[in-house]
Write an enzyme that holds these catalytic residues in place. Structure first.
Site, PDB file in Angstrom:
ATOM      1  N   GLU A  95       0.875   5.519   1.242  1.00  0.00           N
ATOM      2  CA  GLU A  95       0.192   6.477   2.106  1.00  0.00           C
ATOM      3  C   GLU A  95      -0.035   7.841   1.482  1.00  0.00           C
ATOM      4  O   GLU A  95       0.051   8.875   2.163  1.00  0.00           O
ATOM      5  CB  GLU A  95       0.991   6.648   3.399  1.00  0.00           C
ATOM      6  CG  GLU A  95       2.374   7.282   3.240  1.00  0.00           C
ATOM      7  CD  GLU A  95       3.507   6.300   3.042  1.00  0.00           C
ATOM      8  OE1 GLU A  95       4.671   6.679   3.265  1.00  0.00           O
ATOM      9  OE2 GLU A  95       3.228   5.142   2.668  1.00  0.00           O
ATOM     10  N   ASN A  96      -0.354   7.919   0.200  1.00  0.00           N
ATOM     11  CA  ASN A  96      -0.658   9.206  -0.417  1.00  0.00           C
ATOM     12  C   ASN A  96      -1.734   9.918   0.401  1.00  0.00           C
ATOM     13  O   ASN A  96      -2.778   9.338   0.695  1.00  0.00           O
ATOM     14  CB  ASN A  96      -1.169   9.009  -1.844  1.00  0.00           C
ATOM     15  CG  ASN A  96      -0.335   8.024  -2.626  1.00  0.00           C
ATOM     16  OD1 ASN A  96       0.855   8.204  -2.813  1.00  0.00           O
ATOM     17  ND2 ASN A  96      -0.970   6.945  -3.078  1.00  0.00           N
TER      18      ASN A  96
ATOM     19  N   GLU B  30      -1.214   2.667   7.031  1.00  0.00           N
ATOM     20  CA  GLU B  30      -1.251   3.762   6.067  1.00  0.00           C
ATOM     21  C   GLU B  30      -1.935   5.003   6.637  1.00  0.00           C
ATOM     22  O   GLU B  30      -1.511   6.134   6.364  1.00  0.00           O
ATOM     23  CB  GLU B  30      -1.957   3.311   4.782  1.00  0.00           C
ATOM     24  CG  GLU B  30      -1.339   2.101   4.108  1.00  0.00           C
ATOM     25  CD  GLU B  30       0.160   2.233   3.864  1.00  0.00           C
ATOM     26  OE1 GLU B  30       0.616   3.353   3.538  1.00  0.00           O
ATOM     27  OE2 GLU B  30       0.877   1.230   4.004  1.00  0.00           O
TER      28      GLU B  30
ATOM     29  N   ALA C 116       0.864  -1.182   0.000  1.00  0.00           N
ATOM     30  CA  ALA C 116       0.000   0.000   0.000  1.00  0.00           C
ATOM     31  C   ALA C 116       0.897   1.227   0.000  1.00  0.00           C
ATOM     32  O   ALA C 116       2.105   1.138   0.215  1.00  0.00           O
ATOM     33  CB  ALA C 116      -0.915   0.003   1.227  1.00  0.00           C
TER      34      ALA C 116
END
Length: 869
Positions: A281-282, A315, A279
């Site tokens: 973490e935007n 995230e 994944a």
């Protein structure tokens, strides 16, 4: 951190800094291309005739500059750039101007275009087949570490934070998602629509994201003013329930823990068919692999749900720790990831205390121990010169060791002191960039005199970890146990070069008399031996199990603990077992001690404690000489058979949260290593029941059953597994059937999978299938020959960061002949050293040292007994 002068070949000049980007991008999904335009508000710090940005694989043109920002047309003259110079080696573009730019604010604008690549980085394409059998393309992004420059020219360094104002021109029927909430959608004359998003907070380029494709979303959930949604490809929204539940809980938990509101108005969790990592973490637009984010509420195992929850929490923790406050440079990426890992477990323990989360985490901590006991380890934090070197930091030392030392200091202090220090750190540095010491100083300020910076630097800035030796000390005036430390390593000397294992740690140690757990003692163990007074009963060192060190008890103390093992907590029993196996591998204990330990665990019910024994047996099964196959299989049946009999095959009212995990592990081990005919027969019955649609397998057993059946598979069974992989019931069902191929026992069938790794199996998955195939002694030689024979094509097709992960499996190619001569180890060493790059070399050296350790263990297995006589 190195001085800028040492690394300015790869760092942008500091004469200019970005303030705000206005970005417009238009992906063409049919042609796999994109074009765009940007205006960047920059502040010129000192006189210059050029501005240098990062750019890679882009065509950049029509560049202009004008003074000021947001000035009405005609109020300031735009000046075309005199030249645009590309530096492909350093991934830069320099805009030259006809005259000097004086200090002040300017607007730099340009147009650009590029290709939606298939390497799962930058601005790339992900594909899926819809219900009508038509291939659909999603345009999506993955910018960490330094791939934003593949989507738009930018200041692609973490401390060059700026605000982002993003617009996407997309096909009319497709979803468009970015970091900010959607502000407007305007139809264009060509059938597309223009979607404009709200400005972001100041943030680093690696956190920018945009996704365009045929995606559906859940209805937004209002989480204290934050709109939470999950996006999936069509037909999979019913799999989003666990993600929404854990996402909502995480937003509330972290806002309370950090005492800072979530830094945005919306949070989208997006499941993608193709994604290189787990994944990303935007900020406000978190991207995931499908099989991690989505789970069938009626057909997901406990382990699958636990992984989903953990990754979602990890995230979302980044939204504060990493996005809101960010590392100065890539040497500090460990703290982002380690802290998010630790916080995800705190959050998970709050949501599901019955999961015994930190015992589960101990298994991950063990993976860090195994790497950190190598001379080829590294400090958690080390200088990063070229940004590519940061890729070597995305490993268990960053995530698991980093999280472990944070947990160790949190428990040595008071948890509220640690929390208050974190709050101080975040509030002091909000929207800014930091070094690790900034966090230590903030925690130390709240810790009532504990030397937090000194303690943490001894763990962060050198590799390795200590073993604490426990032995009787002076008996006058009171009996004492003496503690001392020494570096722990599997091999006595480094196979090549110098050792990265340090010494003289400042160790936070918690001890407690086993008979009186309330009388625990906290001490800092330095290089000097330390005496602990004892009254009666054995002294437990590393009470609570939170220390990142091994414990080596003298024989009498160890025997006392084993005799009273039922008085140890789950995590303490796990650590005792794990330390024992580590000492066996290091050659400090005999092999037979494993069987003795397992015999002492006959009443054990915790899945994670048993995972140590099962993992050790799996290692032996790969290395044991053929003449001892039957002996090891019999030992496996003797140790594990009674446990399966006690736990049964079917869920019952007596099951606790760990029982399904234990049941699955026992079935897998007995059906593969143990070659238990009853287990193999039962697994085949369950497989036929599921694949002939006469009933389904319990989700917690499905992976184990598939693995056992694959070990015995003929052509018909193989084709059934392959067909289900191609036509799965859900993403986890596909993942289970793909994973079963790693257990194949037939070389011919394994060869079919090898070829599919270059064609049909997604490039995000293929390297992680080949890795366990290298650990399968039935097919490992053929798998190795396939990799070496097709390495150029593998390099071309697989994501760059997956190559060394795939090669990790080569450490299992350590078999020796009856004279103790390695059969493949020398070939593996030569190939790896000749075919890997500088940025990969650190990880490759770790693989080769683990290979040497396994060769030594294989030689011991030739003559040393491993069963109790």
């Amino acid at each position: 951190m190195p001085e800028l002068g040492e690394i300015d070949d790869y760092r942008l000049p500091r004469t200019v800094k970005p303030v705000r980007y206005i970005l417009r991008l238009a992906p063409d999904l049919e042609q796999s291309t994109f074009d765009g335009a940007e205006s960047i508000e920059v502040e010129v710090i000192e006189h210059t005739r050029s501005i240098t940005l990062n750019a890679c694989d882009l065509i950049v043109e029509d560049a202009k500059i004008r003074p000021g920002w947001n000035i009405a047309a005609g109020e300031a003259e735009e000046v075309p750039c005199a030249e645009i110079v590309f530096d492909a080696e350093h991934e830069r573009v320099t805009f030259g101007f006809p005259s000097d730019l004086a200090p002040g604010v300017y607007t730099l604008s340009c147009a650009f275009r590029g290709v939606l690549n298939d390497k799962l980085c930058g601005f790339y394409k992900s594909t899926f087949i819809d219900d009508d059998g038509v291939s659909q393309t999603i345009a999506t992004t993955q910018f960490e570490q330094t791939d934003a420059r593949k989507a738009f020219p930018c200041f692609d360094e973490p401390d060059r934070k700026a605000i982002f104002d993003i617009t996407l021109d997309v096909p009319g029927a497709m979803a468009a998602i970015s970091n900010g909430e959607e502000l407007s959608s305007t139809d264009l004359e060509d059938g597309r629509r223009r979607v404009h998003f709200a400005e972001t907070i100041p943030m680093s380029t690696y956190l920018v994201a945009f996704v365009v494709g045929r995606l559906e979303s859940t209805e937004p959930i209002d989480v204290d003013g934050v709109a939470l949604r999950v996006f999936t490809v069509p037909g999979k929204l019913h799999l989003a329930g666990h993600a929404l539940e854990s996402g909502a809980h995480s937003l509330r938990f972290f806002a309370d823990y950090f005492d800072i509101p979530y830094p945005g108005t919306k949070l989208d969790l997006i499941a993608l068919p193709d994604f290189a990592s787990g994944a990303m973490e935007n900020l406000g637009c978190v991207t995931f692999r499908e099989a991690i984010l989505l789970a069938d509420p009626d057909n997901a195992s406990r382990s699958e749900i636990e992984l989903l929850v953990e990754v979602v929490e990890h995230e979302i923790a980044h939204m504060w720790f990493g996005d809101l406050v960010t590392m100065q440079w890539w040497n500090g990426i460990w703290l982002n990831e380690a802290f998010a890992t630790f916080m995800s477990h705190l959050c998970q323990d709050d949501l599901h205390p019955e999961w015994n989360t930190f015992v589960s985490f101990s298994r991950s901590k063990s993976a860090a121990f195994h790497i950190d006991a190598l001379h080829a380890t590294r400090p958690i934090e080390f200088p990063v010169h070229h940004p590519d070197e940061a890729s070597a930091m995305f490993d268990v030392l960053t995530y698991e060791k980093g999280a472990s030392v944070l947990w160790m200091i949190e428990q040595y202090l008071q948890p509220n002191q640690f929390r208050d220090g974190v709050r101080r750190y975040l509030k002091t540095h909000i929207y800014a960039n930091t070094e690790s010491e900034d966090l230590w100083d903030a925690i130390e300020h709240e810790s009532e005199g504990t030397p937090v910076r000194e303690i943490m630097n001894s763990w962060i800035l050198q590799g390795g970890f200590p073993s604490i030796d426990v032995r009787p000390g002076p008996t006058s005036p009171t009996a004492q146990i003496e503690l001392s430390q020494e570096p722990f390593a599997y091999l006595p000397v480094a196979p090549r070069g110098d050792s990265a294992i340090g010494n003289n740690w400042l160790i936070p140690v918690i001890t407690a008399p086993l008979q009186d757990r309330d009388r625990s003692t906290k001490v800092l163990l330095s290089s000097d031996a330390l005496g602990i007074a004892v009254t009666d009963g054995p002294l437990l060192v590393n009470a609570g199990g939170t220390g990142f060190f091994r414990v080596r008890y003298d024989h009498a103390s160890y025997a006392d603990l084993l005799a009273n093992i039922d008085q140890l907590r789950d995590i303490e029993r796990y650590n005792l077992a794990d330390d024992t196996w580590a000492l066996i591998v290091a050659g400090r204990l005999e092999l037979v001690r494993l069987a003795e330990l397992a015999a002492g665990l006959r009443n054990e019910r915790d899945a994670f404690v048993w995972s140590v024994i099962i993992g050790a047996l799996e290692t032996l099964s790969v290395l044991v000489p053929p003449s001892k196959f039957d002996e090891l299989a019999a030992l496996t049946r003797d140790l594990l058979g009674p446990q399966l009999e006690r736990n049964g095959w079917e869920p019952s009212g007596n099951d606790d949260e760990q029982t399904p995990i234990l049941r699955s592990s026992l079935v897998s081990a007995l059906g593969t290593m143990g070659r238990d005919e009853t287990v193999i027969k039962r697994c085949r019955e369950l497989f036929d029941q599921d694949h002939l649609h006469r009933g389904s397998i319990d989700a917690n057993l499905a992976g184990a059953v598939l693995g056992v059946v694959a070990t015995q598979a003929d052509d018909m069974v193989f084709d059934q597994i392959l067909d289900r992989y191609r036509n799965p019931q859900n993403p986890n069902d596909q993942k289970r059937h793909l994973g079963a191929f790693a257990r194949l026992g037939d070389i011919r069938l394994a060869s079919r999978i090898h070829e599919l790794c270059l064609t049909e199996i997604r490039s995000q998955d293929a390297p992680y299938l080949l890795r366990p195939m290298l650990r399968n002694r039935h097919i490992n030689r053929e798998t190795w020959n396939f990799i070496t024979g097709n390495f150029a094509e593998i390099r071309k097709r697989f994501p760059d960061n997956s190559i060394t992960r795939m090669l990790e499996g080569a450490s299992a190619l350590a078999q020796v002949d009856e004279q103790g001569r390695p059969m493949l180890a020398r070939e593996v060493e030569e190939f790896c050293l000749e075919n890997t790059y500088d940025a990969e070399r650190r990880l490759v050296e770790q693989v080769l040292e683990r290979l040497a350790i396994n060769v030594r263990l294989a030689r011991r297995l030739l003559n040393e007994p491993f069963t109790i006589s």
